[in-house]
Design an enzyme around this catalytic site. Structure first.
Site, short mmCIF file in Angstrom:
data_model
loop_
_atom_site.label_atom_id
_atom_site.label_comp_id
_atom_site.label_asym_id
_atom_site.label_seq_id
_atom_site.Cartn_x
_atom_site.Cartn_y
_atom_site.Cartn_z
N ARG A 212 -6.60 -8.91 -8.97
CA ARG A 212 -7.30 -10.17 -9.18
C ARG A 212 -8.74 -9.87 -9.57
O ARG A 212 -9.15 -8.71 -9.62
CB ARG A 212 -7.30 -10.99 -7.88
CG ARG A 212 -7.86 -10.19 -6.69
CD ARG A 212 -8.01 -11.01 -5.45
NE ARG A 212 -8.25 -10.19 -4.26
CZ ARG A 212 -9.41 -9.65 -3.92
NH1 ARG A 212 -10.46 -9.81 -4.71
NH2 ARG A 212 -9.54 -8.94 -2.82
N GLU B 84 -3.02 6.57 7.80
CA GLU B 84 -3.63 7.59 6.95
C GLU B 84 -4.69 8.37 7.73
O GLU B 84 -5.28 7.86 8.69
CB GLU B 84 -4.30 6.95 5.73
CG GLU B 84 -3.35 6.33 4.74
CD GLU B 84 -4.09 5.73 3.56
OE1 GLU B 84 -3.47 5.56 2.52
OE2 GLU B 84 -5.30 5.43 3.68
N HIS C 239 -15.42 -3.57 8.07
CA HIS C 239 -14.59 -3.17 6.94
C HIS C 239 -14.68 -4.16 5.77
O HIS C 239 -13.81 -4.18 4.90
CB HIS C 239 -13.13 -3.01 7.35
CG HIS C 239 -12.92 -2.10 8.52
ND1 HIS C 239 -13.25 -0.77 8.49
CD2 HIS C 239 -12.44 -2.35 9.77
CE1 HIS C 239 -12.97 -0.22 9.66
NE2 HIS C 239 -12.49 -1.16 10.46
N LYS D 212 0.82 -1.21 0.00
CA LYS D 212 0.00 0.00 0.00
C LYS D 212 0.85 1.26 0.00
O LYS D 212 0.47 2.29 -0.56
CB LYS D 212 -0.96 -0.02 1.19
CG LYS D 212 -2.11 -1.01 1.03
CD LYS D 212 -3.03 -0.98 2.21
CE LYS D 212 -4.31 -1.76 1.95
NZ LYS D 212 -4.10 -3.14 1.57
#
Length: 732
Positions: A346, A253, A288, A169
């Site tokens: 994917r 973040e 999530h 990430k």
């Protein structure tokens, strides 16, 4: 329903766990034939665009629903399929559906579905030319993609370097910034010192989001609301990341408070072409993880939609991407700005809704491109046709923080497949949802000409889903799809939390008609079997001529909480003509009993899952009544499910209440003890972390329900514990 033929299991003496399943071409999955093809009729592209031949045989390095999904397209294209399976999956539907199948190890994924060496070995010995990774497991593992290529096989997915670039990430955000794709402000660097990370979080201001750099599916992700929570959340995130991905590196973040999750489906080939197949909104999530997705995303202007697509294609080209991929964005509902979040290298779980609105088969596209062909359509050839939703049907308990559930599917009935309804599943009635793998039972995919029509189709289809044997989220999904704000398209990732009281409103008491319906089923089941003679006209009323007449049966029901105050007594008296009088009397009510006269049972078909049709009052009632054990009755009628509990006597009801004492904390599901934060004698506060459990590859924190003193900790770290077991006891 097609039945599997007798299978012969041949064991290799050199390895008792490495077995090949041999069967004739007559073997088929036990799934209903209606699920074998697409509900829609996409304009299949291989006939027109594939200049290089497709593979003759592929291995699918996955299980369950996605394995069946890939097999379905492969079979249509004449491509043979090879399945690999764990010992726990030896009777699974995808194993039956494959042309060949090989056992590669025990139930644990680390010893089976994550064993690259065994999968490559099976591919070679079976003569497969390519490997399709599905999603999850090894699908985004660059080492596996590289090993496949080095073994002389084709990987039906992106090149290893693209997975590496997008798999981190932090690194991916640097690449995206250089490519002109906007990113969320945060720290994505290599310094992983907890104090340094906390300082970075303090600078951003709370709330912040801690994410595992190799994470996905919500694993390794924690929202930190306050400064004093940071270190606990960091530790939990790292623990889960290590177990799921083998890497505890995280990024921090700024957390956008009212975000939407909007993702773009992209596809690229080795000839320099890259297209986007529009976007999906996956904002409605729990823990999530996505639970209800739609395509296209609501309330996006054509300009914003085109900009999103262009940025997604730029992201794919920046890493020389090949195949199917999804670029995920966080959309700030306050500012209407979007930011790159990550790229899933994917095929996504929710890919069917993109297929529905573009009339494509993305698995077919994968096979075409992996064989060296160009993408079947260019951007100018792609357009949005209608609207689609996907609802994920999970074995979980929404009332218990969506904790996953396991167990047998004692009764399972799907909505009928059609041009507007598509079912994706890997199970059938009688199968078991295992603790070892994801608890998804099925995906319900629907389409309409516009969002309003698609929602209407979704609600109807959800009402036709029937599951008995474990908890599911179906009733929750019905409420969600009927919520006014969801109907308006006012979605965000905090939707469930925001409208919690609406979505988790108390279950209303069963209607008198429903109670009468259940009672008629119980009464009918106690009588001699129905006649199968087409000339037995008396049998058409639901009973044989020698049935007991003039009898009365009485049943007592309690609500799902087991409160005796809600006990209802239902008496059914049957006369010589086969007609009934049903009396419903609730102990907590001062109203006069409800009496249904001249009740008639038209049919009761146990072979059809307990379908019973009866005239009750002025209404003809039709639905299935399914009995689970000695105590539970499930009534499916008019698109609703009502669960009733039989109470043989008052003592039984009282015992149920006694077992709900609050002097202890119990496991909400089968699990493994990951960590214990208290010991005997510890003084704890309400809301304090007690134990961390691991189930379905996710961590679940058990908090103290009250202030108190710990009397005993019943289990140690690493122990496997069943559902409903006492974890922590408190002093009286």
């Amino acid at each position: 329903m097609l039945q599997a033929t007798q299978r012969k299991l041949v064991t290799n003496p050199a390895s008792s766990r490495f077995q090949r399943l041999i069967r004739s071409n007559t073997v088929r999955s036990g799934l209903p034939a209606a699920f074998s093809g697409f509900a829609t009729n996409p304009a299949y592209d291989s006939k027109f665009f594939a200049t290089k031949p497709l593979f003759n045989k592929i291995l699918i390095a996955n299980r369950g629903e996605i394995a069946i999904r890939v097999m379905r397209t492969a079979k249509r294209l004449g491509v043979k399929t090879v399945a690999v399976f764990s010992e726990a999956d030896c009777d699974a539907q995808f194993v039956k559906m494959a042309d060949e199948a090989y056992c590669i190890g025990p139930a644990a994924s680390a010893e089976s579905y994550l064993r690259m060496d065994k999968i490559i070995d099976v591919a070679k010995k079976s003569g497969a030319q390519a490997i399709h990774p599905g999603y999850g497991f090894l699908s985004e593992n660059a080492s596996f993609a590289d090993l496949v290529a080095k073994s002389g096989l084709s990987f039906i997915g992106p090149p290893a370097q693209a997975i590496i670039d997008m798999g981190s990430k932090s690194a991916s955000k640097e690449i995206m910034t250089n490519a002109g794709v906007p990113c969320v402000p945060g720290y994505h660097g290599a310094n992983q010192d907890p104090n340094f990370l906390k300082n970075e979080a303090d600078k951003m201001g709370y709330p912040v989001l801690i994410k595992a750099v190799k994470g996905g599916g919500g694993k390794g992700m924690r929202i930190v609301e306050r400064e004093d929570e940071f270190f606990d959340m960091l530790e939990s995130s790292r623990r889960e990341a290590t177990k799921s991905f083998g890497d505890d590196t995280v990024l921090v973040e700024k957390y956008i408070v009212r975000p939407r999750h909007v993702e773009v489906q992209v596809f690229a080939d080795t000839h320099g072409n890259a297209v986007y197949l529009f976007e999906r909104d996956c904002s409605v999530q729990r823990r999530h993880q996505k639970v209800l997705e739609e395509a296209p995303a609501p309330h996006l202007s054509p300009e914003l939609r085109a900009n999103l697509g262009a940025k997604a294609v730029a992201a794919a080209k920046a890493v020389n991407y090949v195949g199917a991929g999804t670029v995920e964005f966080i959309f700030d509902t306050t500012t209407s700005q979007f930011y790159f979040m990550e790229m899933n290298t994917r095929l996504q779980v929710e890919h069917p809704i993109t297929e529905m609105i573009t009339n494509t088969d993305l698995v077919e596209w994968q096979l075409i491109v992996a064989a060296g062909n160009k993408v079947p359509r260019l951007q100018k050839d792609l357009a949005i046709d209608g609207w689609a939703f996907e609802a994920r049907i999970y074995a979980e308990n929404p009332e218990n923080n969506f904790m996953p559930d396991t167990g047998p599917l004692r009764h399972l009935s799907f909505p009928a497949a059609s041009e507007s309804v598509r079912i994706e599943t890997g199970v059938q009635q009688g199968d078991t949802v295992s603790v070892h793998y994801d608890p998804m039972i099925s995906k319900l995919v629907v389409k309409g000409s516009d969002r309003t029509e698609a929602l209407r189709v979704l609600r109807k289809a959800l009402g036709e889903f029937e599951v008995v044997g474990l908890n599911t989220n179906i009733e929750f999904l019905k409420k969600l799809a009927s919520h006014p704000e969801f109907i308006n398209g006012d979605v965000e990732t905090g939707f469930i939390k925001k409208y919690y009281d609406d979505l988790f409103s108390p279950i209303p008491p069963a209607s008198d008609t429903t109670l009468a319906h259940a009672t008629l089923s119980l009464f009918s089941s106690s009588l001699p079997a129905q006649s199968t003679d087409p000339w037995d006209f008396v049998g058409l009323t639901g009973f044989r001529m020698n049935s007991t007449v003039g009898s009365t049966k009485t049943y007592q029901f309690v609500d799902s909480a087991g409160r005796p105050s809600a006990k209802t007594q239902v008496a059914a008296a049957r006369d010589a003509s086969g007609m009934y009088e049903v009396t419903v009397e609730t102990s907590a009510s001062t109203a006069a009993p409800t009496v249904f006269k001249n009740v008639r049972v038209l049919s009761h078909n146990q072979a059809d899952g307990g379908m019973i049709i009866a005239d009750i009052g002025d209404k003809r009632v039709k639905g299935r009544v399914v009995r689970e054990g000695d105590e539970k009755i499930h009534v499916f009628s008019d698109g609703t499910k009502v669960t009733l509990h039989l109470a043989p006597d008052a003592a039984h009801v009282g015992a149920g209440i006694a077992n709900t004492a609050t002097g202890s904390v119990k496991t909400p599901m089968p699990c493994k003890i990951s960590s214990v934060h208290v010991e005997a004698g510890a003084i704890v506060k309400k809301g304090q972390n007690l134990v961390v459990l691991e189930a379905m590859k996710m961590e679940h924190v058990i908090k103290s329900p009250k202030d108190g003193v710990v009397k005993r900790v019943h289990y140690k770290v690493g122990e496997i514990v069943g559902e409903g077991k006492v974890l922590i006891s408190f002093e009286d």
